[in-house]
Design an enzyme around this catalytic site. Structure first.
Site, PDB file in Angstrom:
ATOM      1  N   ASN A   1      14.206 -25.916  -6.271  1.00 41.13           N
ATOM      2  CA  ASN A   1      14.770 -24.330  -5.665  1.00 41.13           C
ATOM      3  C   ASN A   1      14.418 -23.855  -4.560  1.00 41.13           C
ATOM      4  O   ASN A   1      13.127 -23.884  -4.468  1.00 41.13           O
ATOM      5  CB  ASN A   1      15.141 -24.079  -6.992  1.00 41.13           C
ATOM      6  CG  ASN A   1      15.568 -22.189  -7.204  1.00 41.13           C
ATOM      7  OD1 ASN A   1      16.935 -22.754  -6.700  1.00 41.13           O
ATOM      8  ND2 ASN A   1      14.520 -21.255  -7.825  1.00 41.13           N
TER       9      ASN A   1
ATOM     10  N   HIS B   1      13.925 -19.482  -3.672  1.00 36.88           N
ATOM     11  CA  HIS B   1      13.665 -18.430  -4.553  1.00 36.88           C
ATOM     12  C   HIS B   1      13.957 -17.431  -3.513  1.00 36.88           C
ATOM     13  O   HIS B   1      12.698 -17.674  -2.708  1.00 36.88           O
ATOM     14  CB  HIS B   1      12.834 -18.401  -5.750  1.00 36.88           C
ATOM     15  CG  HIS B   1      13.076 -16.774  -5.928  1.00 36.88           C
ATOM     16  ND1 HIS B   1      13.806 -16.499  -6.910  1.00 36.88           N
ATOM     17  CD2 HIS B   1      11.593 -16.256  -6.438  1.00 36.88           C
ATOM     18  CE1 HIS B   1      13.380 -15.141  -8.214  1.00 36.88           C
ATOM     19  NE2 HIS B   1      12.324 -14.889  -6.864  1.00 36.88           N
TER      20      HIS B   1
ATOM     21  N   ARG C   1      27.357 -23.367 -23.927  1.00 39.05           N
ATOM     22  CA  ARG C   1      26.868 -24.460 -22.819  1.00 39.05           C
ATOM     23  C   ARG C   1      26.418 -25.921 -23.475  1.00 39.05           C
ATOM     24  O   ARG C   1      26.064 -26.048 -21.854  1.00 39.05           O
ATOM     25  CB  ARG C   1      25.366 -22.894 -23.579  1.00 39.05           C
ATOM     26  CG  ARG C   1      24.204 -22.830 -22.274  1.00 39.05           C
ATOM     27  CD  ARG C   1      24.811 -22.498 -21.060  1.00 39.05           C
ATOM     28  NE  ARG C   1      23.244 -22.477 -20.003  1.00 39.05           N
ATOM     29  CZ  ARG C   1      23.678 -21.515 -19.236  1.00 39.05           C
ATOM     30  NH1 ARG C   1      23.869 -20.955 -19.406  1.00 39.05           N
ATOM     31  NH2 ARG C   1      22.406 -21.874 -17.881  1.00 39.05           N
TER      32      ARG C   1
ATOM     33  N   ASP D   1      12.407 -20.119 -12.530  1.00 33.39           N
ATOM     34  CA  ASP D   1      11.724 -20.010 -11.230  1.00 33.39           C
ATOM     35  C   ASP D   1      10.254 -20.337 -11.834  1.00 33.39           C
ATOM     36  O   ASP D   1       9.173 -19.451 -10.909  1.00 33.39           O
ATOM     37  CB  ASP D   1      11.887 -18.817 -10.521  1.00 33.39           C
ATOM     38  CG  ASP D   1      13.528 -18.760 -10.268  1.00 33.39           C
ATOM     39  OD1 ASP D   1      14.628 -18.896  -9.877  1.00 33.39           O
ATOM     40  OD2 ASP D   1      13.783 -17.471 -10.535  1.00 33.39           O
TER      41      ASP D   1
ATOM     42  N   ARG E   1      21.788 -19.780 -12.527  1.00 29.59           N
ATOM     43  CA  ARG E   1      21.868 -20.753 -13.858  1.00 29.59           C
ATOM     44  C   ARG E   1      20.432 -21.793 -14.194  1.00 29.59           C
ATOM     45  O   ARG E   1      20.597 -22.698 -13.320  1.00 29.59           O
ATOM     46  CB  ARG E   1      23.010 -22.150 -14.043  1.00 29.59           C
ATOM     47  CG  ARG E   1      24.624 -21.308 -13.968  1.00 29.59           C
ATOM     48  CD  ARG E   1      24.724 -20.693 -14.687  1.00 29.59           C
ATOM     49  NE  ARG E   1      26.175 -20.110 -14.102  1.00 29.59           N
ATOM     50  CZ  ARG E   1      27.142 -19.457 -15.551  1.00 29.59           C
ATOM     51  NH1 ARG E   1      26.199 -18.927 -16.010  1.00 29.59           N
ATOM     52  NH2 ARG E   1      28.457 -18.887 -15.022  1.00 29.59           N
TER      53      ARG E   1
ATOM     54  N   ASP F   1      11.449 -26.526 -13.237  1.00 29.95           N
ATOM     55  CA  ASP F   1      11.296 -26.675 -14.519  1.00 29.95           C
ATOM     56  C   ASP F   1      12.367 -26.105 -15.566  1.00 29.95           C
ATOM     57  O   ASP F   1      13.562 -25.474 -15.457  1.00 29.95           O
ATOM     58  CB  ASP F   1      10.250 -27.174 -14.785  1.00 29.95           C
ATOM     59  CG  ASP F   1       9.342 -25.217 -14.977  1.00 29.95           C
ATOM     60  OD1 ASP F   1      10.201 -24.694 -14.549  1.00 29.95           O
ATOM     61  OD2 ASP F   1       8.005 -24.706 -15.104  1.00 29.95           O
ATOM     62  N   ALA F   2      11.994 -26.005 -16.894  1.00 24.53           N
ATOM     63  CA  ALA F   2      13.029 -25.664 -17.525  1.00 24.53           C
ATOM     64  C   ALA F   2      13.141 -23.607 -18.023  1.00 24.53           C
ATOM     65  O   ALA F   2      13.895 -23.273 -18.893  1.00 24.53           O
ATOM     66  CB  ALA F   2      13.051 -26.441 -19.526  1.00 24.53           C
ATOM     67  N   GLY F   3      12.389 -23.415 -16.884  1.00 28.10           N
ATOM     68  CA  GLY F   3      12.243 -21.840 -17.412  1.00 28.10           C
ATOM     69  C   GLY F   3      12.651 -21.244 -15.970  1.00 28.10           C
ATOM     70  O   GLY F   3      13.130 -22.429 -15.432  1.00 28.10           O
TER      71      GLY F   3
HETATM   72  C1  GRF Z   1      19.204 -17.056  -1.356  1.00 30.63           C
HETATM   73  O1  GRF Z   1      18.812 -16.061  -1.483  1.00 30.63           O
HETATM   74  C2  GRF Z   1      18.294 -18.351  -2.434  1.00 30.63           C
HETATM   75  O2  GRF Z   1      16.761 -17.977  -2.431  1.00 30.63           O
HETATM   76  C3  GRF Z   1      18.631 -17.288  -3.888  1.00 30.63           C
HETATM   77  O3  GRF Z   1      20.421 -17.153  -3.676  1.00 30.63           O
HETATM   78  C4  GRF Z   1      20.331 -17.006  -2.515  1.00 30.63           C
HETATM   79  C5  GRF Z   1      21.548 -17.731  -2.211  1.00 30.63           C
HETATM   80  O4  GRF Z   1      22.127 -17.735  -1.086  1.00 30.63           O
HETATM   81  N1  GRF Z   1      18.455 -18.341  -5.147  1.00 30.63           N
HETATM   82  P1  GRF Z   1      22.771 -18.774  -0.694  1.00 30.63           P
HETATM   83  O5  GRF Z   1      23.860 -18.783  -1.323  1.00 30.63           O
HETATM   84  O6  GRF Z   1      22.313 -20.130   0.231  1.00 30.63           O
HETATM   85  O7  GRF Z   1      23.941 -18.046   1.116  1.00 30.63           O
END
Ligand code: GRF
Length: 212
Positions: A106, A108, A64, A144, A90, A140-142
């Site tokens: 990111n 989420h 890793r 979400d 990841r 960050d490192a966590g």
């Molecule tokens: C999304 O729902 C995002 O929030 C999550 O993974 C999904 C990715 O969808 N982190 P896509 O590959 O962009 O269709």
């Protein structure tokens, strides 16, 4: 603003960013798409569009820390101003985080800090909430856990499955993520590397987040 997009899957968010760029509503230039999965459909889409692609796969048993170094070098070779995780599944290691402090975001599929991790829509259903949504945040490192930049709300409907709920959340992701990238590009949101990416919104400029 040059953007590298990291993906693991379908790439609907990557497509949404490209559509917004084409429509002139997202002032970004995608310099490369990087995936940890060879089979990610997002790679095929990027290829078709002529966006450079890179594969940094991680298989069971792989080292890793070597993968983390490789990922950081690969992304750095694209020389991006901003890195966008768009379905990259990841957790990032320190080589990439330290090279791009506060410059990785990111998307989420939940209203963080509720329901982090791999199954945001299902966890929202299990939690019995009536409203969930999506979050764009600094990485960050966590898992979400980084500072929240913007969110959009999505109602949970009677009879929702994780798939139906996720599909409605994605409609909002596809509006919110390109909007946030644009806001960063034009300086309406500042990601301050000195405070490891605390988002600062410029009150003098309009911060337009999508209606729900
Ligand atoms: C999304 O729902 C995002 O929030 C999550 O993974 C999904 C990715 O969808 N982190 P896509 O590959 O962009 O269709």
């Amino acid at each position: 603003m040059d953007v590298a997009v990291l993906v693991s899957g379908r790439g609907s968010n990557l497509k949404a960013i490209c559509s917004a760029i084409d429509a002139g509503t997202c002032a970004a230039n995608i310099v490369g798409v990087v995936s940890d999965r060879k089979k990610a459909a997002a790679l095929g889409f990027a290829d078709e569009r002529g966006i450079p692609t890179r594969l940094v796969s991680l298989r069971k048993g792989d080292d890793r820390s070597l993968w983390n170094e490789d990922l950081a070098k690969t992304v750095a070779s694209l020389n991006p101003d901003l890195i966008v995780l768009a379905g990259f599944m990841r957790v990032l290691g320190s080589p990439l985080l330290e090279r791009f402090p506060g410059r990785i975001i990111n998307v989420h599929p939940a209203l963080l800090p509720s329901f982090p991790g791999h199954s945001g829509p299902q966890d929202a259903l299990d939690g019995g909430v009536r409203i969930t949504g999506c979050t764009v945040h600094i990485v960050d490192a966590g898992v979400d856990t980084g500072p929240i930049i913007a969110q959009a709300a999505v109602p949970v409907l009677d009879g929702d499955s994780a798939d139906s709920l996720h599909a409605r959340i994605q409609v909002q992701e596809h509006r919110l993520l390109p909007a946030v990238i644009h806001q960063i590009a034009v300086g309406a949101i500042t990601l301050d590397p000195l405070t490891v990416g605390t988002p600062v919104t410029d009150p003098a400029r309009s911060l337009t987040v999508p209606d729900v």
